[in-house]
Every structure is written in C-alpha cells, then in structure tokens.
Design an enzyme around this catalytic site. Structure first.
Site, PDB file in Angstrom:
ATOM      1  N   LYS A  78       6.689  10.813   1.722  1.00  0.00           N
ATOM      2  CA  LYS A  78       7.987  10.721   1.072  1.00  0.00           C
ATOM      3  C   LYS A  78       8.013   9.540   0.101  1.00  0.00           C
ATOM      4  CE  LYS A  78      12.886  10.083   2.349  1.00  0.00           C
ATOM      5  NZ  LYS A  78      13.421  11.254   1.609  1.00  0.00           N
ATOM      6  N   GLY A  79       8.747   9.680  -0.990  1.00  0.00           N
ATOM      7  CA  GLY A  79       8.861   8.587  -1.944  1.00  0.00           C
ATOM      8  C   GLY A  79       9.524   7.361  -1.335  1.00  0.00           C
ATOM      9  N   GLY A  80       8.989   6.191  -1.654  1.00  0.00           N
ATOM     10  CA  GLY A  80       9.597   4.942  -1.225  1.00  0.00           C
ATOM     11  C   GLY A  80       9.209   4.455   0.153  1.00  0.00           C
ATOM     12  N   VAL A  81       8.166   5.042   0.755  1.00  0.00           N
ATOM     13  CA  VAL A  81       7.779   4.623   2.108  1.00  0.00           C
ATOM     14  C   VAL A  81       6.656   3.589   2.100  1.00  0.00           C
ATOM     15  CG1 VAL A  81       8.517   6.799   3.143  1.00  0.00           C
ATOM     16  CG2 VAL A  81       6.137   6.542   2.367  1.00  0.00           C
ATOM     17  N   LYS A  83       3.547   4.037   0.116  1.00  0.00           N
ATOM     18  CA  LYS A  83       2.229   4.656  -0.038  1.00  0.00           C
ATOM     19  C   LYS A  83       1.294   3.785  -0.870  1.00  0.00           C
ATOM     20  CE  LYS A  83       3.678   8.402  -1.992  1.00  0.00           C
ATOM     21  NZ  LYS A  83       5.115   8.075  -1.992  1.00  0.00           N
ATOM     22  N   THR A  84       1.812   3.239  -1.968  1.00  0.00           N
ATOM     23  CA  THR A  84       0.960   2.469  -2.871  1.00  0.00           C
ATOM     24  C   THR A  84       0.440   1.203  -2.206  1.00  0.00           C
ATOM     25  OG1 THR A  84       2.118   3.330  -4.818  1.00  0.00           O
ATOM     26  CG2 THR A  84       0.859   1.298  -5.092  1.00  0.00           C
ATOM     27  N   SER A  85       1.297   0.494  -1.494  1.00  0.00           N
ATOM     28  CA  SER A  85       0.849  -0.723  -0.804  1.00  0.00           C
ATOM     29  C   SER A  85      -0.214  -0.393   0.231  1.00  0.00           C
ATOM     30  CB  SER A  85       2.033  -1.430  -0.138  1.00  0.00           C
ATOM     31  OG  SER A  85       2.942  -1.913  -1.105  1.00  0.00           O
ATOM     32  N   ASP A 107       0.227   9.466  -9.203  1.00  0.00           N
ATOM     33  CA  ASP A 107       1.686   9.542  -9.184  1.00  0.00           C
ATOM     34  C   ASP A 107       2.207   9.306 -10.599  1.00  0.00           C
ATOM     35  OD1 ASP A 107       4.415   9.302  -8.795  1.00  0.00           O
ATOM     36  OD2 ASP A 107       4.219   8.071  -6.988  1.00  0.00           O
ATOM     37  N   ASN A 331       5.382   2.818   8.507  1.00  0.00           N
ATOM     38  CA  ASN A 331       5.534   1.546   7.796  1.00  0.00           C
ATOM     39  C   ASN A 331       6.909   0.915   8.071  1.00  0.00           C
ATOM     40  OD1 ASN A 331       4.698  -0.509   6.097  1.00  0.00           O
ATOM     41  ND2 ASN A 331       5.249   0.576   4.217  1.00  0.00           N
TER      42      ASN A 331
END
Length: 394
Positions: A78-81, A83-85, A107, A331
């Site tokens: 889901k967006g904002g969880v 993922k990138t970090s 993305d 997270n």
C-alpha cells in the site's frame, strides 16, 4: 515517549567510503557520480526494537545474503507504508555484506532520491557513496519510457496505430483488429505498462556484460494497484502480440512479392522485429516475477486493519500469479516503553490488535513477519539507512 539514538547513528556514519579497488571494477560504466549529500540530523528511537522476526531462523538476512547467484527482491504494498525506506535499507545492507547491489525504483512517484539524500533522477545509474561494496541506484522515468514506446510505433508524426499496422502490412485489416484493443495499447497505454516497460528496460541493462557483476537487485515497486495490474499485463501483451504476429505470418507469403516491389519489406520486417522484442521482454518480466529460485516479493504494510486487509488481498493475487512471497514487513511498530501517554497507549493497543489480525489471517499467517520500529524522524541518507537496515534485516 520516544528517545533518541544519535550516538548509534553517528557511529554508523563513521568511516563509510567505497574502497578504491572496488571503484576500479566500475570503470567504463555509464554512471553519474553524485555530490556528497549534506550532513543530516541522525536520530532514531533509542528504545529496544520489538522482536524483529517471527518464524524460522533460516528465514533471516543471512539466508537472503547467502550465495553469489543473482537474486531479485521486489518490495511492494500500500502507498505510504515505507516501501522505499525498506528497499533502500535492504540495498545498503546487501552492499555492506559484500554484494554489488542495484536498487531500482519503478514507482512513478520516485522517492529513492529523498531516501538516499542524493539526486538519482535522469534515468541513469548513480553510484551511492558510503556502502562497503558497490551500490548503484536507478530511478526510471515511466513517462519517458512510455513516450519511447509510443515513438517506436510511430513514424513521420503519424497516429501510431495506423502507421504501425501499415508497417506490419496489415493496414487494410486495422479496423477488424478492434477486439485486440490495439489502439488503447499503443495510443493510450493501459495502467501498469509504465512499470512493465521500466522492469523490461532494467532486464535489458542487466543483459549487458558490464552489469553482470550485480549479485543483488532490489526493486522499489509502485503501490498495490499498479503492481497487481503489472502482474497480468505480460499475459495480455503476449496474447495480443501473438495474435498480430500470427495474422501477419498467414498473409505474408501472399503479399511478399508486392511488398518487395514497393520496397516496404525491410520496414515491415523491422516493425515485426520490434514487436517481437517487446513481447520477449514482457515474457521475461513475467518469468522474473515467478522465478522461485531467484526472486522474492516482500510485502510491506503497517499495523492498521485497513493496510493489513490490502496486504492480504495482495498476497492472494501474488499467489494466483505464482509469485513467491516469504516475508511480510510490518512497519512503524511502536517500540517498548515503560510509560505511555494516553495517545501512545491507545495506539499500542490498536497495533497489538492489528498484529493479532495478521497472525490469524489465512493469507498472511504463514509468512515470516518482520517488525520494523517507528522512529522519531525520517530515515534519510546512507548512515540512517544502515541503522534501519541493521534493525529490520537481521
């Protein structure tokens, strides 16, 4: 309340540099070297992190880092969880364990640059300064990739579909091919095509000998909806392109002599070759997702019922597509505390309830659960990513 751990992060930041012998291996690569990023305040929770893993010991980071055979790790959710970090910290962890690593963002809303505190834009490989082994990052521009796809099907400013069908020797049959939705595919690419082209371009990069040294490839994928459409797109393209090529093959012998007279044979064959190349790359995308020996999809979520429900649906869809999934990162877990404010106490109860939902969910209960703690600032820059990676990827 959350405390700070500046000493631990400063210690992690000390002495991180890329050895000269390692740099020499990358002479000749088309890279853009970044400027040194500005110093940052590096603070995170000093409280001990919650148990990082639930499950078998062999499912830890050592299993992920074992062996020299190339492996692909795709992080999505889901967006904002976060993922990138998580993806960036995993890439740093691999590099610091001796794996030449490439981390790629597919993305459309890139944030790898923010995560590494470096400018990674432009669609070129950028060397990340700091890790002990080579680490490169790549932010693919999906809009640019889509434009390249459109350009490949157009000539002389044409409309795309008509020019493409003319080039295939099928101009007279263009209207009869409406069932293939060719116009939508070429002039208005369907959702998910950006990511598919991005991954196929990465595969193209990796086919070159100079990129063969990367032993770990980490993908920071788009949010859930894009990822699910991406999984079904290669099948759609394979079927559609297959029908076009099959139709062309049937009429090719009857029209070969005429096309040779008018000098269109080479042009039409070139169009067919380009389409076949696109088809082959889409098949590679599908095979990459489904390769249980070299690929793993890691779902990232947060401890809320809504996010967990979406993660369960994602895992179900991944199973249907035969995509291997072993791990679930939860997270933003509140770290232990001897005293909670009212807000933290309520939040902790909500998170405990959400974790119970995971443990009892038929789609998620069998996954290796990795708990990543909530920290009191943004994780930004290699030292901070190393700090996070040491906590999460144990």
């Amino acid at each position: 309340m959350l405390a700070t751990a500046a000493p631990r992060l400063r210690a992690a930041a000390a002495g991180l540099s890329l050895p000269a012998p390692v740099r020499a291996r990358f002479v000749g690569l088309p890279i853009r070297r970044p400027a040194l990023h500005a110093s940052l305040r590096l603070r995170a929770s000093a409280a001990a992190a919650p148990p990082a893993k639930e499950g078998a010991e062999e499912m830890g980071f050592q299993e992920m880092a074992a062996g020299t055979r190339r492996r692909y790790y795709m992080l999505g959710g889901k967006g904002g969880v976060g993922k990138t970090s998580c993806a960036a910290s995993l890439a740093v962890r691999f590099a610091n364990n001796g794996h030449p690593t490439l981390v790629v963002s597919t993305d459309p809303a890139h944030s790898l640059s923010d995560s590494f505190a470096q400018d990674l834009s432009g669609g070129a490989l950028v060397q990340v300064e700091g890790p002990e082994a080579p680490l490169f990052a790549l932010e693919i521009n999906p809009e640019k990739a889509r434009e390249e796809f459109r350009t490949a099907t157009q000539k002389n400013g044409g409309t795309g579909v008509k020019d493409f069908m003319d080039g295939m020797g099928l101009g007279m049959l263009a209207e009869q091919l409406g069932e293939l939705k060719l116009g939508e595919l070429l002039d208005t690419p369907p959702p998910g095509l950006d990511e598919a082209i991005a991954i196929s371009k990465v595969i193209q990069f990796l086919e070159a000998q100079e990129y063969s040294m990367f032993s770990r490839i980490v993908f920071d994928t788009a949010p859930t909806g894009h990822t699910l459409r991406l999984l079904s797109l290669p099948d759609f393209l394979d079927a559609s392109i297959g029908k076009i090529l099959k139709l062309r093959s049937k009429i090719a012998s009857a029209t070969s002599a005429i096309k040779s007279v008018f000098g269109q044979e080479v042009q039409q064959q070139d169009a067919a070759n380009k389409l076949e190349q696109l088809r082959e790359r889409m098949v590679k995308v599908r095979e990459l997702f489904r390769d249980t020996e070299s690929t793993e999809f890691i779902i990232v979520t947060i401890p809320t019922v809504m996010a967990i429900s979406e993660s369960a649906r994602l895992h179900l869809s991944l199973k249907k597509e035969s995509v291997p999934v072993k791990r679930l990162i939860v997270n933003q877990i509140l770290p232990p505390s001897s005293s909670d404010c009212k807000f933290c106490a309520i939040k902790r109860k909500d998170q405990t309830r959400a974790l119970d939902v995971i443990r009892n969910d038929p789609e998620l209960m069998g996954l290796n659960i990795i708990q990543a703690p909530l920290v009191d600032m943004e994780i930004r820059g290699v030292p901070a990513l190393k700090f996070l990676g040491d906590i999460v990827w144990k």
